[in-house]
Scaffold this motif. Structure first.
Motif, PDB file in Angstrom:
ATOM      1  N   VAL A  26       0.880  -1.223   0.171  1.00 56.60           N
ATOM      2  CA  VAL A  26       0.019   0.064   0.030  1.00 56.60           C
ATOM      3  C   VAL A  26       0.882   1.253  -0.100  1.00 56.60           C
ATOM      4  N   TYR A  28       0.874   5.473   0.272  1.00 58.70           N
ATOM      5  CA  TYR A  28       0.049   6.384   0.757  1.00 58.70           C
ATOM      6  C   TYR A  28       0.586   7.600   0.755  1.00 58.70           C
ATOM      7  N   THR A  40      -5.867   5.303   6.450  1.00 55.65           N
ATOM      8  CA  THR A  40      -5.115   4.268   5.647  1.00 55.65           C
ATOM      9  C   THR A  40      -4.131   3.280   6.570  1.00 55.65           C
ATOM     10  N   ARG A  41      -3.394   3.911   7.403  1.00 57.33           N
ATOM     11  CA  ARG A  41      -2.907   3.213   8.242  1.00 57.33           C
ATOM     12  C   ARG A  41      -3.537   2.062   9.021  1.00 57.33           C
ATOM     13  N   PHE A  44      -4.769  -0.630   7.000  1.00 57.72           N
ATOM     14  CA  PHE A  44      -3.676  -1.383   6.703  1.00 57.72           C
ATOM     15  C   PHE A  44      -3.221  -2.586   7.892  1.00 57.72           C
ATOM     16  N   GLU A  45      -3.439  -1.836   9.113  1.00 58.32           N
ATOM     17  CA  GLU A  45      -3.023  -2.763  10.271  1.00 58.32           C
ATOM     18  C   GLU A  45      -3.986  -3.890  10.415  1.00 58.32           C
ATOM     19  N   LEU A  47      -5.473  -5.534   7.885  1.00 64.00           N
ATOM     20  CA  LEU A  47      -5.075  -6.544   7.078  1.00 64.00           C
ATOM     21  C   LEU A  47      -4.422  -7.831   7.804  1.00 64.00           C
ATOM     22  N   LYS A  52       2.770  -7.863   4.194  1.00 62.92           N
ATOM     23  CA  LYS A  52       2.311  -6.345   3.976  1.00 62.92           C
ATOM     24  C   LYS A  52       3.361  -5.354   4.266  1.00 62.92           C
ATOM     25  N   THR A  53       3.201  -4.365   3.377  1.00 63.09           N
ATOM     26  CA  THR A  53       4.103  -3.345   3.472  1.00 63.09           C
ATOM     27  C   THR A  53       3.253  -2.161   2.990  1.00 63.09           C
ATOM     28  N   LEU A  54       3.393  -0.892   4.116  1.00 66.10           N
ATOM     29  CA  LEU A  54       3.024   0.433   3.975  1.00 66.10           C
ATOM     30  C   LEU A  54       3.963   1.219   3.855  1.00 66.10           C
TER      31      LEU A  54
END
Length: 93
Positions: A26, A28, A40-41, A44-45, A47, A52-54
């Motif tokens: 993701v 952002y 968004t954060r 994401f958490e 998921l 996974k990478t933010l």
């Protein structure tokens, strides 16, 4: 637009994102004027994917900071993000 907003609400508030297992990357921007970066954060958490990478984007000059790359939005940021995507894919187990 009402259907799109209903979908956004469902994902944000009701979707069992912990069941999501596919790898996810993701991008952002803190300056996003469409989606709150904190949201968004938070999403994401939730998921469930173990891969996974933010990725915070601070190199795009795109207006509104929602669509961050592309010939119309920020052509100079496109190769940077493209290279990052390729690198991320290559690092997947």
């Amino acid at each position: 637009l009402p259907i799109l907003m209903a979908l956004v609400k469902h994902v944000r508030d009701e979707s069992p994102l912990s069941d999501f297992r596919a790898p996810v990357l993701v991008f952002y921007a803190e300056g996003d004027q469409t989606v709150e970066p904190a949201l968004t954060r938070e999403v994401f958490e939730r998921l469930g994917s173990t891969h996974k990478t933010l990725e915070k984007v601070d190199y795009s000059q795109a207006k509104g900071q929602h669509v961050l790359v592309g010939d119309v939005r920020d052509a100079q940021a496109t190769p940077v993000m493209s290279a990052r995507i390729v690198q991320w894919l290559r690092e997947l187990p």
